[in-house]
Design a protein around this motif. Structure first.
Motif, PDB file in Angstrom:
ATOM      1  N   ILE A 202       0.498  -1.949  -8.636  1.00 46.70           N
ATOM      2  CA  ILE A 202       0.904  -2.340  -7.282  1.00 46.70           C
ATOM      3  C   ILE A 202      -0.318  -2.552  -6.395  1.00 46.70           C
ATOM      4  O   ILE A 202      -0.368  -3.481  -5.581  1.00 46.70           O
ATOM      5  CB  ILE A 202       1.854  -1.293  -6.683  1.00 46.70           C
ATOM      6  N   TYR A 203      -1.319  -1.696  -6.565  1.00 44.77           N
ATOM      7  CA  TYR A 203      -2.584  -1.853  -5.832  1.00 44.77           C
ATOM      8  C   TYR A 203      -3.228  -3.201  -6.151  1.00 44.77           C
ATOM      9  O   TYR A 203      -3.666  -3.927  -5.242  1.00 44.77           O
ATOM     10  CB  TYR A 203      -3.509  -0.690  -6.177  1.00 44.77           C
ATOM     11  N   PHE A 204      -3.275  -3.548  -7.430  1.00 41.94           N
ATOM     12  CA  PHE A 204      -3.866  -4.831  -7.824  1.00 41.94           C
ATOM     13  C   PHE A 204      -3.013  -6.003  -7.350  1.00 41.94           C
ATOM     14  O   PHE A 204      -3.548  -7.068  -7.021  1.00 41.94           O
ATOM     15  CB  PHE A 204      -4.056  -4.893  -9.341  1.00 41.94           C
ATOM     16  N   LEU A 205      -1.692  -5.827  -7.313  1.00 46.37           N
ATOM     17  CA  LEU A 205      -0.819  -6.874  -6.774  1.00 46.37           C
ATOM     18  C   LEU A 205      -1.166  -7.134  -5.313  1.00 46.37           C
ATOM     19  O   LEU A 205      -1.287  -8.290  -4.892  1.00 46.37           O
ATOM     20  CB  LEU A 205       0.647  -6.442  -6.905  1.00 46.37           C
ATOM     21  N   ASN A 206      -1.343  -6.071  -4.541  1.00 42.18           N
ATOM     22  CA  ASN A 206      -1.710  -6.216  -3.135  1.00 42.18           C
ATOM     23  C   ASN A 206      -3.057  -6.915  -2.991  1.00 42.18           C
ATOM     24  O   ASN A 206      -3.234  -7.796  -2.145  1.00 42.18           O
ATOM     25  CB  ASN A 206      -1.757  -4.834  -2.482  1.00 42.18           C
ATOM     26  N   LYS A 207      -3.994  -6.527  -3.834  1.00 42.05           N
ATOM     27  CA  LYS A 207      -5.329  -7.142  -3.794  1.00 42.05           C
ATOM     28  C   LYS A 207      -5.251  -8.632  -4.150  1.00 42.05           C
ATOM     29  O   LYS A 207      -5.926  -9.469  -3.543  1.00 42.05           O
ATOM     30  CB  LYS A 207      -6.235  -6.410  -4.776  1.00 42.05           C
ATOM     31  N   THR A 208      -4.394  -8.948  -5.108  1.00 40.34           N
ATOM     32  CA  THR A 208      -4.227 -10.339  -5.534  1.00 40.34           C
ATOM     33  C   THR A 208      -3.594 -11.188  -4.445  1.00 40.34           C
ATOM     34  O   THR A 208      -4.041 -12.312  -4.163  1.00 40.34           O
ATOM     35  CB  THR A 208      -3.363 -10.406  -6.808  1.00 40.34           C
ATOM     36  N   LEU A 209      -2.548 -10.675  -3.818  1.00 35.50           N
ATOM     37  CA  LEU A 209      -1.812 -11.449  -2.824  1.00 35.50           C
ATOM     38  C   LEU A 209      -2.543 -11.548  -1.496  1.00 35.50           C
ATOM     39  O   LEU A 209      -2.498 -12.582  -0.833  1.00 35.50           O
ATOM     40  CB  LEU A 209      -0.437 -10.820  -2.591  1.00 35.50           C
ATOM     41  N   ASN A 210      -3.208 -10.462  -1.090  1.00 38.55           N
ATOM     42  CA  ASN A 210      -3.716 -10.372   0.277  1.00 38.55           C
ATOM     43  C   ASN A 210      -5.233 -10.253   0.390  1.00 38.55           C
ATOM     44  O   ASN A 210      -5.761 -10.249   1.494  1.00 38.55           O
ATOM     45  CB  ASN A 210      -3.066  -9.182   0.982  1.00 38.55           C
ATOM     46  N   GLY A 211      -5.933 -10.109  -0.733  1.00 40.56           N
ATOM     47  CA  GLY A 211      -7.387 -10.014  -0.698  1.00 40.56           C
ATOM     48  C   GLY A 211      -7.883  -8.746  -0.037  1.00 40.56           C
ATOM     49  O   GLY A 211      -9.012  -8.693   0.454  1.00 40.56           O
ATOM     50  N   LEU A 212      -7.037  -7.707  -0.013  1.00 39.92           N
ATOM     51  CA  LEU A 212      -7.387  -6.441   0.625  1.00 39.92           C
ATOM     52  C   LEU A 212      -7.613  -5.374  -0.435  1.00 39.92           C
ATOM     53  O   LEU A 212      -6.792  -5.210  -1.344  1.00 39.92           O
ATOM     54  CB  LEU A 212      -6.259  -5.983   1.558  1.00 39.92           C
ATOM     55  N   ASP A 213      -8.711  -4.626  -0.301  1.00 41.21           N
ATOM     56  CA  ASP A 213      -8.977  -3.491  -1.184  1.00 41.21           C
ATOM     57  C   ASP A 213      -8.636  -2.218  -0.425  1.00 41.21           C
ATOM     58  O   ASP A 213      -9.410  -1.721   0.379  1.00 41.21           O
ATOM     59  CB  ASP A 213     -10.443  -3.494  -1.607  1.00 41.21           C
TER      60      ASP A 213
ATOM     61  N   TYR B  43       0.840  -1.207   0.000  1.00 39.09           N
ATOM     62  CA  TYR B  43       0.000   0.000   0.000  1.00 39.09           C
ATOM     63  C   TYR B  43       0.871   1.250   0.000  1.00 39.09           C
ATOM     64  O   TYR B  43       0.635   2.197  -0.765  1.00 39.09           O
ATOM     65  CB  TYR B  43      -0.931   0.015   1.215  1.00 39.09           C
ATOM     66  N   LEU B  44       1.892   1.270   0.854  1.00 37.11           N
ATOM     67  CA  LEU B  44       2.730   2.464   0.992  1.00 37.11           C
ATOM     68  C   LEU B  44       3.528   2.752  -0.276  1.00 37.11           C
ATOM     69  O   LEU B  44       3.665   3.913  -0.674  1.00 37.11           O
ATOM     70  CB  LEU B  44       3.667   2.302   2.196  1.00 37.11           C
ATOM     71  N   ILE B  45       4.039   1.734  -0.950  1.00 41.98           N
ATOM     72  CA  ILE B  45       4.810   1.983  -2.181  1.00 41.98           C
ATOM     73  C   ILE B  45       3.876   2.385  -3.315  1.00 41.98           C
ATOM     74  O   ILE B  45       4.212   3.255  -4.136  1.00 41.98           O
ATOM     75  CB  ILE B  45       5.692   0.765  -2.565  1.00 41.98           C
ATOM     76  N   SER B  46       2.681   1.827  -3.376  1.00 38.61           N
ATOM     77  CA  SER B  46       1.737   2.233  -4.427  1.00 38.61           C
ATOM     78  C   SER B  46       1.345   3.698  -4.239  1.00 38.61           C
ATOM     79  O   SER B  46       1.283   4.469  -5.204  1.00 38.61           O
ATOM     80  CB  SER B  46       0.489   1.340  -4.427  1.00 38.61           C
ATOM     81  N   ARG B  47       1.101   4.089  -2.994  1.00 40.10           N
ATOM     82  CA  ARG B  47       0.737   5.486  -2.717  1.00 40.10           C
ATOM     83  C   ARG B  47       1.913   6.425  -2.992  1.00 40.10           C
ATOM     84  O   ARG B  47       1.734   7.507  -3.544  1.00 40.10           O
ATOM     85  CB  ARG B  47       0.258   5.628  -1.275  1.00 40.10           C
ATOM     86  N   GLN B  48       3.126   5.980  -2.615  1.00 39.24           N
ATOM     87  CA  GLN B  48       4.289   6.839  -2.822  1.00 39.24           C
ATOM     88  C   GLN B  48       4.580   7.049  -4.301  1.00 39.24           C
ATOM     89  O   GLN B  48       4.933   8.156  -4.726  1.00 39.24           O
ATOM     90  CB  GLN B  48       5.513   6.237  -2.122  1.00 39.24           C
ATOM     91  N   VAL B  49       4.442   5.995  -5.088  1.00 40.52           N
ATOM     92  CA  VAL B  49       4.622   6.118  -6.541  1.00 40.52           C
ATOM     93  C   VAL B  49       3.664   7.150  -7.108  1.00 40.52           C
ATOM     94  O   VAL B  49       4.038   7.994  -7.933  1.00 40.52           O
ATOM     95  CB  VAL B  49       4.419   4.740  -7.218  1.00 40.52           C
ATOM     96  N   PHE B  50       2.421   7.124  -6.640  1.00 43.32           N
ATOM     97  CA  PHE B  50       1.417   8.079  -7.115  1.00 43.32           C
ATOM     98  C   PHE B  50       1.715   9.492  -6.634  1.00 43.32           C
ATOM     99  O   PHE B  50       1.612  10.457  -7.401  1.00 43.32           O
ATOM    100  CB  PHE B  50       0.035   7.635  -6.649  1.00 43.32           C
TER     101      PHE B  50
END
Length: 210
Positions: free
Chosen positions: A96-107, A76-83
Motif C-alpha cells: 500500500i505504501y508503494f501504491l501511494n508512492k506510485t500514484l502520488n510521488g510521495l514518500d 497512508y492511513l490504511i497502510s499504517r492501520q494494516v501494520f
C-alpha cells in the motif's frame, strides 16, 4: 463522512490497484477489510480539521476517492492501520505504501506517525522522515523532512512547509511557523509564530504575530 462515489467502489479500487501492481492474495484482502473501518475513522478526523473547501460539502465531511490528495492521505492511513493491527502484515503495508508512492510521488512510510490532522497539497516529490509532527502539519510539493547524523526534527502545531522547503537534523520548529518556499533549515531552532526564509545558517526569521 460521505464517501464518493461509494465505499464499495473504494474497496474494489484499492484491491484492484494493489493486485495489478504487486498481486494480492485472499489473506491480504481480508486484512484490508479488517483495517478499513478504523482507517476511515482516522480519515474522517483528519479531513474534519481541514479548511480546504473540497473536504466538505453542505456541512458534511466528504472523501472523494478521485481527489488525489484525499486518496493519498487515506492510503497512508490504511497502510499504517494494516501494520498497527497486525505487524506480520508488513508486506501488505509495504504494497500500500508503494501504491501511494506510485500514484502520488510521495514518500510517507507507514511506520512514521503523522498527527491526527495533517494536510497536503500537490505532494509530488515530497519525503516525510521520522520526525515528531505537531497537529495540523501542512506540506506541499518537493518538501523534505529528514535527519542529519541520525537526528530528526521536532515540529510544532500548525506548521506549514511551502513548496521546495526542507527541515533537516536537530531542529525544534515552534508552533504556527511558515517555512517559505525553497527554504533550507538544518540544525536550527525556529521560534513560534515565525516566517522563515533562506538557508541555514543564514536564515531570515520574521515574526508573524499581529
Amino acid at each position: 463522512m460521505i464517501i464518493a462515489p461509494s465505499i464499495e467502489t473504494l474497496n474494489n479500487l484499492i484491491r484492484h490497484q494493489i493486485h495489478n501492481l504487486f498481486l494480492l492474495n485472499e489473506v491480504e484482502s481480508e486484512a484490508i477489510s479488517l483495517s478499513l473501518g478504523e482507517a476511515l475513522k482516522k480519515t474522517e478526523k483528519c479531513f474534519g480539521q481541514s479548511t480546504n473547501k473540497y473536504y466538505k460539502r453542505n456541512g458534511n465531511i466528504i472523501f472523494s476517492i478521485y481527489h488525489s490528495g484525499q486518496y493519498c492521505i487515506f492510503l497512508y492511513l490504511i497502510s499504517r492501520q494494516v501494520f498497527l493491527d497486525n505487524p506480520s502484515n508488513r508486506e501488505l503495508a509495504d504494497k500500500i505504501y508503494f501504491l501511494n508512492k506510485t500514484l502520488n510521488g510521495l514518500d510517507l512510510y507507514y511506520e512514521i506517525e503523522m498527527p491526527e490532522s495533517f494536510h497536503l497539497d500537490h505532494p509530488v516529490g515530497s519525503v516525510m522522515g521520522r520526525a515528531r509532527y505537531g497537529n495540523n502539519f501542512t506540506f506541499s510539493q518537493q518538501c523534505t523532512v529528514g535527519n542529519n547524523k541520525g537526528i530528526f526534527p521536532e515540529i510544532g502545531n500548525n506548521v506549514q512547509m511551502l513548496s521546495g522547503s526542507k527541515i533537516l537534523g536537530r531542529c525544534t520548529i515552534g508552533d504556527n511557523v511558515v517555512v517559505a518556499a525553497n527554504s533550507y533549515i538544518k540544525d536550527t531552532d525556529i521560534p513560534a509564530d515565525s516566517l522563515v526564509f533562506g538557508t541555514s545558517p543564514n536564515l531570515i526569521i520574521k515574526s508573524r504575530k499581529k
